[in-house]
Design an enzyme around this catalytic site. Structure first.
Site, short mmCIF file in Angstrom:
data_model
loop_
_atom_site.label_atom_id
_atom_site.label_comp_id
_atom_site.label_asym_id
_atom_site.label_seq_id
_atom_site.Cartn_x
_atom_site.Cartn_y
_atom_site.Cartn_z
N ALA A 185 -0.42 -9.05 18.95
CA ALA A 185 0.80 -9.44 18.23
C ALA A 185 2.03 -9.17 19.10
O ALA A 185 3.00 -9.93 19.06
CB ALA A 185 0.90 -8.63 16.95
N GLY A 228 -2.51 -9.06 12.59
CA GLY A 228 -3.09 -7.73 12.77
C GLY A 228 -3.75 -7.15 11.54
O GLY A 228 -3.57 -5.98 11.21
N HIS A 239 0.84 -1.22 0.00
CA HIS A 239 0.00 0.00 0.00
C HIS A 239 0.86 1.25 0.00
O HIS A 239 0.40 2.33 0.38
CB HIS A 239 -0.95 0.01 1.22
CG HIS A 239 -2.07 -0.98 1.06
ND1 HIS A 239 -2.95 -1.28 2.08
CD2 HIS A 239 -2.45 -1.75 0.02
CE1 HIS A 239 -3.82 -2.18 1.65
NE2 HIS A 239 -3.53 -2.51 0.42
N1 APR Z 1 -2.60 -7.49 17.85
C1 APR Z 1 -3.35 -8.20 16.97
N2 APR Z 1 -4.41 -7.69 16.29
C2 APR Z 1 -4.72 -6.39 16.53
C3 APR Z 1 -3.99 -5.58 17.44
C4 APR Z 1 -2.90 -6.19 18.12
N3 APR Z 1 -2.14 -5.51 19.00
N4 APR Z 1 -4.55 -4.33 17.46
C5 APR Z 1 -5.58 -4.37 16.58
N5 APR Z 1 -5.69 -5.59 16.03
C6 APR Z 1 -6.62 -6.06 14.99
C7 APR Z 1 -7.92 -5.28 14.89
O1 APR Z 1 -8.86 -5.78 15.80
C8 APR Z 1 -8.32 -5.54 13.44
O2 APR Z 1 -9.02 -6.77 13.31
O3 APR Z 1 -5.98 -5.81 13.74
C9 APR Z 1 -6.98 -5.66 12.72
C10 APR Z 1 -6.65 -4.43 11.91
O4 APR Z 1 -7.57 -4.38 10.84
P1 APR Z 1 -7.77 -3.00 10.05
O5 APR Z 1 -7.95 -1.90 11.03
O6 APR Z 1 -8.85 -3.24 9.02
O7 APR Z 1 -6.38 -2.75 9.33
P2 APR Z 1 -5.85 -3.43 8.00
O8 APR Z 1 -6.35 -4.84 7.88
O9 APR Z 1 -4.40 -3.22 7.96
O10 APR Z 1 -6.55 -2.53 6.85
C11 APR Z 1 -6.18 -2.77 5.52
O11 APR Z 1 -7.39 -0.78 4.84
O12 APR Z 1 -7.92 1.42 5.23
C12 APR Z 1 -7.14 0.58 4.49
O13 APR Z 1 -5.11 1.16 3.53
C13 APR Z 1 -5.69 0.85 4.75
O14 APR Z 1 -3.86 -0.74 4.75
C14 APR Z 1 -5.15 -0.47 5.28
C15 APR Z 1 -6.16 -1.47 4.77
#
Ligand code: APR
Length: 257
Positions: A234, A190, A116
């Site tokens: 994590a 995550g 990204h």
């Molecule tokens: N350890 C494990 N999991 C975690 C932690 C942690 N410390 N903190 C949060 N989470 C979980 C959240 O509960 C959620 O399920 O990590 C996940 C993060 O998901 P998103 O917020 O959707 O992030 P991501 O999957 O990276 O989003 C993908 O969406 O908005 C776009 O470009 C942006 O790269 C991003 C993409």
């Protein structure tokens, strides 16, 4: 469960790690879709789409500027460092990350595929001139609230992150899919696995005969297909995983006699 994950990593190589915003929350960076995530506060359609940027770049920069400064001030957390150690021990082949925060690289990981984009550079859409993070931070600091301008043609810069509606960088995407297809294990850490095409990577691994493991707080659409799913931070799981693999003495490379 973490010992079982260690055994899986030992038996199913190469292991590729797919990270999302959840690996950086313990560095103080909010994720997107958990209840305290960025999209709970801001509408992504207003700030994170390429149409929003084209229609009002100054407004999108006013959203991004404080976020970029926060990312720069954040530090890698034990989860980032554990993955760098596991790469050094030969248990992690590469990290495919959706994160733009540069924390894997700052933790010492070498094979990091940023699907990204990242805050490392911003580019002028008019003359294609690339501007490094330091120069962009200086411009943002010199004129708060205004978008940084190209030093060659004064056009408004765009951060080199992938906005919704934009294509992912081709080379990184192809590399990520090739790694997933040939992975013995894809370890998802995550990520809600809600955003394609990255969310398709676990299926590539499964179709290639590999296994999927998930370390995530909260459910993902791939949970049912995972060999192991650990509902834990994590920053707790990965350091323990590294400790077990390190103390098991068995690095993925054969130990010399
Ligand atoms: N350890 C494990 N999991 C975690 C932690 C942690 N410390 N903190 C949060 N989470 C979980 C959240 O509960 C959620 O399920 O990590 C996940 C993060 O998901 P998103 O917020 O959707 O992030 P991501 O999957 O990276 O989003 C993908 O969406 O908005 C776009 O470009 C942006 O790269 C991003 C993409």
């Amino acid at each position: 469960m973490i010992a079982r994950l260690a055994g899986l990593m030992r038996r199913h190589q190469p292991c590729v790690v797919l990270t999302g915003a959840g690996i950086s929350t313990e560095s103080g960076i909010p994720d997107f879709r958990s209840p305290t995530g960025l999209w709970a506060e801001f509408d992504p359609m207003e700030y994170a789409t390429i149409e929003a940027f084209r229609s009002d770049p100054e407004k999108v920069w006013r959203f991004y500027a404080p976020r970029i400064s926060m990312l720069v001030e954040a530090e890698p957390n034990p989860a980032h460092h554990a993955l760098a150690e596991l790469e050094g021990l030969g248990f992690v082949r590469a990290i495919v990350t959706q994160n733009i925060d540069l924390l894997h690289e700052r933790a010492g990981s070498r094979e990091v595929i940023e699907v990204h984009g990242s805050i490392r550079t911003s580019t002028c859409p008019h003359c294609d001139a690339s501007h490094g993070l330091d120069r962009v931070l200086r411009m943002l600091g010199d004129r708060p609230g205004t978008a940084p301008r190209c030093e060659s043609c004064a056009g408004l810069l765009k951060p080199d992150v992938v906005f919704f509606g934009e294509l992912l960088p081709e080379q990184e995407t192809e590399r990520a899919y090739a790694l997933a297809r040939t992975a013995g294990l894809l370890l998802v850490v995550g990520s809600s696995l809600e955003v394609f095409p990255v969310a398709g990577l676990p299926y590539e691994t499964l179709e290639g005969g590999g296994q999927v493991a998930i370390v995530n707080v909260g459910p993902t659409p791939v949970d049912r297909s995972a060999a192991i799913r650990i509902e834990e931070s994590a920053a707790v799981v990965l350091p323990e995983l590294a400790r077990i693999l390190r103390s098991g003495g068995g690095s993925a490379r054969q130990r010399s006699a």
